[in-house]
Design a protein around this motif. Structure first.
Motif, PDB file in Angstrom:
ATOM      1  N   GLN A   1       0.993  -1.394   0.152  1.00  0.00           N
ATOM      2  CA  GLN A   1      -0.117   0.099  -0.024  1.00  0.00           C
ATOM      3  C   GLN A   1       0.943   1.272   0.061  1.00  0.00           C
ATOM      4  OE1 GLN A   1      -2.728  -0.106   3.409  1.00  0.00           O
ATOM      5  NE2 GLN A   1      -4.077  -1.488   2.394  1.00  0.00           N
TER       6      GLN A   1
ATOM      7  N   VAL B   1     -10.508  13.234   8.228  1.00  0.00           N
ATOM      8  CA  VAL B   1     -10.979  14.017   7.241  1.00  0.00           C
ATOM      9  C   VAL B   1     -11.343  15.671   7.668  1.00  0.00           C
ATOM     10  CG1 VAL B   1     -12.590  14.535   5.003  1.00  0.00           C
ATOM     11  CG2 VAL B   1     -11.186  12.504   5.514  1.00  0.00           C
TER      12      VAL B   1
ATOM     13  N   ALA C   1      -8.551  17.366   8.926  1.00  0.00           N
ATOM     14  CA  ALA C   1      -7.579  17.807   7.894  1.00  0.00           C
ATOM     15  C   ALA C   1      -8.054  18.821   7.332  1.00  0.00           C
ATOM     16  CB  ALA C   1      -7.459  16.809   6.862  1.00  0.00           C
TER      17      ALA C   1
ATOM     18  N   LEU D   1      -2.222   7.553   1.338  1.00  0.00           N
ATOM     19  CA  LEU D   1      -3.343   8.001   0.541  1.00  0.00           C
ATOM     20  C   LEU D   1      -4.075   7.082  -0.084  1.00  0.00           C
ATOM     21  CD1 LEU D   1      -4.085  11.026   0.388  1.00  0.00           C
ATOM     22  CD2 LEU D   1      -1.746  10.871   1.011  1.00  0.00           C
ATOM     23  N   VAL D   2      -3.355   5.772  -0.108  1.00  0.00           N
ATOM     24  CA  VAL D   2      -4.323   4.744  -0.753  1.00  0.00           C
ATOM     25  C   VAL D   2      -5.446   4.393   0.080  1.00  0.00           C
ATOM     26  CG1 VAL D   2      -4.331   1.887  -0.961  1.00  0.00           C
ATOM     27  CG2 VAL D   2      -2.366   3.584  -1.733  1.00  0.00           C
TER      28      VAL D   2
ATOM     29  N   TYR E   1      -6.780   6.880   2.168  1.00  0.00           N
ATOM     30  CA  TYR E   1      -7.656   7.918   1.969  1.00  0.00           C
ATOM     31  C   TYR E   1      -8.511   7.770   0.709  1.00  0.00           C
ATOM     32  CZ  TYR E   1      -6.290  10.783   5.983  1.00  0.00           C
ATOM     33  OH  TYR E   1      -5.970  11.292   7.270  1.00  0.00           O
ATOM     34  N   GLN E   2      -7.817   7.266  -0.355  1.00  0.00           N
ATOM     35  CA  GLN E   2      -8.359   7.204  -1.678  1.00  0.00           C
ATOM     36  C   GLN E   2      -9.719   6.220  -1.205  1.00  0.00           C
ATOM     37  OE1 GLN E   2      -6.011   5.828  -4.755  1.00  0.00           O
ATOM     38  NE2 GLN E   2      -7.666   5.928  -6.403  1.00  0.00           N
TER      39      GLN E   2
ATOM     40  N   ASN F   1     -12.293   8.371   0.308  1.00  0.00           N
ATOM     41  CA  ASN F   1     -12.841   9.198  -0.469  1.00  0.00           C
ATOM     42  C   ASN F   1     -13.784   8.547  -1.459  1.00  0.00           C
ATOM     43  OD1 ASN F   1     -11.579  11.337   0.688  1.00  0.00           O
ATOM     44  ND2 ASN F   1      -9.826  10.972  -0.598  1.00  0.00           N
ATOM     45  N   ASP F   2     -13.773   7.180  -2.069  1.00  0.00           N
ATOM     46  CA  ASP F   2     -14.381   6.491  -2.927  1.00  0.00           C
ATOM     47  C   ASP F   2     -15.480   5.759  -2.165  1.00  0.00           C
ATOM     48  OD1 ASP F   2     -12.898   7.585  -4.824  1.00  0.00           O
ATOM     49  OD2 ASP F   2     -11.572   5.636  -4.888  1.00  0.00           O
TER      50      ASP F   2
END
Lengths: 457, 457
Positions: free
Chosen positions: B170, B375, B378, B424-425, B427-428, B431-432
């Motif tokens: 990851q 999030v 952030a 960020l994997v 977080y991605q 986010n998705d």
């Protein structure tokens, strides 16, 4: 170590500047005016306001105000991550065995990873004040796009980012950071704008450039109601906001009796360099002190060292005002240099004028030499630097090594604009010995320079 | 804002602690001794010295020294990135509309991205002092491995890192950071050790665990001449080094008259939590002050909240000493939770004892709730947090919201151990909308707990 100088100088929050410094006010010869590409006449604030927020259009044309107050809300936001430290590079000095004293102003301790947040928050603040819905922008390395995303998230504005394709592909995680802050991110050139479609057709397989991404973002802003465009470099308003870097640095220097002989910054569009040197340049212009200023650019995109001082379009799509600057021609598309943030064909008109008058020097450096310096710096000073910033590190190390030869105890100060945490594809290439250098040939440069608009300035 | 409290409190360099604080010295009931798995008897410093540096073996067994001096070279290195700021979360307080006062100690402003560097530099220093060639270690999220790489690079030692496979996959860029600092990085379980080969055979397709990577790194250290093993959490020596976090925090609190009611930290092996709370716990143990301490762990790996307080192996390969701790059983392999740094089956024996005596609370939180908090944080406070740290953010926000209900003006302090720039994997996925939660069933836990060694402690 010097008894009086700690490893890191942090100003207290009440020592933060409360106004930005506008170096144009102290320049005897002002930067040449922006010209309307349709009429060839100087643009007015009114005309600029179609693209930029009104207040920013005013700042862009303001050659007279020495200081412009930092709005309270912007000052508050600054306190989230400022003041940034002025670091004495004791470890680097020791490793180089140099009599030089080396300092760097470190702007990387925030999630945008760079100094870009300083202007993003200001520009988005003025957009909010004007009652806009959102902003559009471009991003190269992704630091500016992240900064604008953070600022928009803070003020509740919509954010559309056009990201230079080579960076979009090399830095997928940058995109996720921007998405985490709520932004839409599109690789540029895209098929979502007229200019993007044209460039894709004309240069199939292009990896994009800042100039091209700018055109797309401007088009999108102009054609969307309640939107304006924000730009992270080149513009005089950006140098104004970035003066916060130089002002903090100067306050710290004055407080601790540090007198820099040489001030070094990497230069793409000029935002960091201009911000860092502005207040010092002001002293030089007013005859109060003297400094050597060195702009460091990539050999692959050498606007100051091999470009021409002439009027040119600031974007590939030729929709923005003409600007007199050191330029390689707006059609110049740089090789896929890893310092995405330095891949701009031109240079801030303020810095171009100062350079043209001999008030500042410039040099270009090759990519592998830059990464040599970057890795050395990471191992010695602990921070993994951005490739952009590492151009300044390269020059600072070179100057420190000269001092070692001559025995001079010069004080060298450079801007460490950001961290390289999203640049690991480039570091991987370097670690694997697969990094190459690219220097454009004279004929390649001549080809794009021959298409400069025919305007005397 | 409070007039007296800035956004960020930075101590000056001469306010840095010059000795680590050893909370064991103030504990009436000491943590149970480490046992030799072969004999079932307490291990000696001599025996430990086969695996750890001599000085660290001594520190591991030292339940008596209240303070241990920080060596000068380590103190120097600390100045590269310390003191870290104690931040008043004014923005978060406002966004939550809570009467609570929220502070966080931010350890992310260095290239390891976390507090891990505090112990890495100490451990590698002692390895250097002992004349060793290099060290081996494991890493989960990659922060500890990066920290050890940086420390080894600084002291010129060789560095071999076993990285938990799920993180290796990851976080490819973490690997590059370590390589940039000169380390060898191997995904674990690997085929380079006996224990790695066995685990690969027994659990084909396993994504690995900290416990397994530890076994491999220990085996490699023991079988390579001039090498010792270093570990980033769980051990008492690590909590000792990490006390620098708590000591700085306490100095800052005392200087500004801040009295925390609740102190919160995420807990995997306990390095950050133990370091942050140690000096405050010392005051509580000595009856000088009272605080609520809250350990926050992932619901997918709930050693404190659902484990058993018993002797267990600290590694999956069962080569390390037995430790009495809250554990899920050394065979427990956690689901691929994104907070790789919290995927350890056990818990620091110091914290386990304090928890068992009721001196500290614990709670577990689910992954999506953690990312909700991450999030939010952030966007409001500007810093993209590590998933590990976000467990503490979740609990801090929950406590602040309770204060909003009750109107209590509590002071909440939490450890923000690091940044999420390499996460960020995860977080991605969030986010998705593709992130899921996993809570092990009772029978799953029972299966691994049933295999605990039969030792009374």
């Amino acid at each position: 170590m010097d008894k009086n100088i700690p490893y890191k100088i942090y100003l207290s929050e009440d020592e933060l500047p409360t106004a930005w410094y506008n170096v144009r006010a102290d320049m005897k010869k002002k930067p040449a005016p922006l010209l309307d590409p349709a009429t060839g006449k100087p643009v007015t604030a009114d005309a600029l306001s179609a693209v930029f927020c009104e207040e920013l259009a005013k700042q862009e044309l303001d050659n007279d105000s020495v200081y412009i107050d930092i709005p309270g809300e912007v000052l508050n936001f600054y306190k989230m991550y400022r003041p940034s430290p002025l670091v004495r590079a004791y470890f680097l000095e020791k490793a180089l065995d140099t009599p030089a004293k080396i300092y760097y102003k470190f702007e990387g301790n925030n999630t945008s990873g760079s100094h870009k947040l300083n202007s993003a928050i200001a520009q988005v603040y003025y957009a909010k004040q004007q009652g806009l819905k959102g902003v559009t922008t471009e991003t190269g390395a992704g630091q500016w796009g992240t900064a604008v995303s953070m600022a928009c998230s803070y003020f509740g504005l919509d954010c559309k980012v056009y990201m230079v394709k080579v960076s979009y592909e090399q830095k997928p995680f940058r995109r996720e950071v921007m998405r985490t802050y709520g932004a839409d991110v599109t690789p540029s050139p895209s098929m979502t704008t007229r200019v993007g479609r044209e460039i894709n057709e004309k240069f199939p397989g292009t990896t994009g450039s800042l100039g091209c991404a700018i055109s797309e973002a401007v088009e999108k802003a102009v054609e969307s109601e309640g939107y304006r465009y924000v730009l992270g470099s080149v513009l005089s308003q950006v140098l104004l906001h970035q003066s916060v870097i130089g002002l903090e640095t100067m306050t710290a220097c004055d407080k601790y009796g540090i007198k820099p002989d040489i001030i070094i910054g990497c230069a793409g569009g000029g935002s960091n360099l201009g911000g860092l040197i502005s207040p010092f340049m002001g002293r030089k212009l007013r005859g109060e002190a003297d400094y050597r200023f060195i702009a460091v650019e990539p050999a692959s995109c050498p606007s100051l060292t091999r470009g021409r001082y002439a009027y040119d379009f600031s974007d590939t799509g030729r929709v923005c005002p003409l600007q007199k600057m050191y330029t390689l021609g707006c059609d110049f598309i740089p090789s896929a240099n890893h310092a995405g943030g330095l891949r701009y064909h031109g240079m801030s008109s303020v810095l171009s004028e100062l350079y043209d008058e001999g008030l500042m020097e410039a040099r270009s450096v090759e990519q592998t030499a830059v990464f040599d310096a970057a890795v050395k710096f990471a191992r010695i000073e602990g921070t993994l630097p951005a490739p952009e910033s590492s151009h300044a590190i390269r020059a600072a190390i070179d100057e420190a090594l000269k001092c070692k030869e001559t025995g001079e105890e010069k004080t060298i100060l450079f801007g460490l604009t950001g961290t390289g945490y999203f640049d690991l594809v480039a570091y991987q290439k370097y670690n694997d010995g697969e990094m190459s250098d690219y220097i454009p040939s004279d004929s390649e440069l001549e080809a794009s320079l021959s298409k400069l608009p025919d305007i005397k300035g």
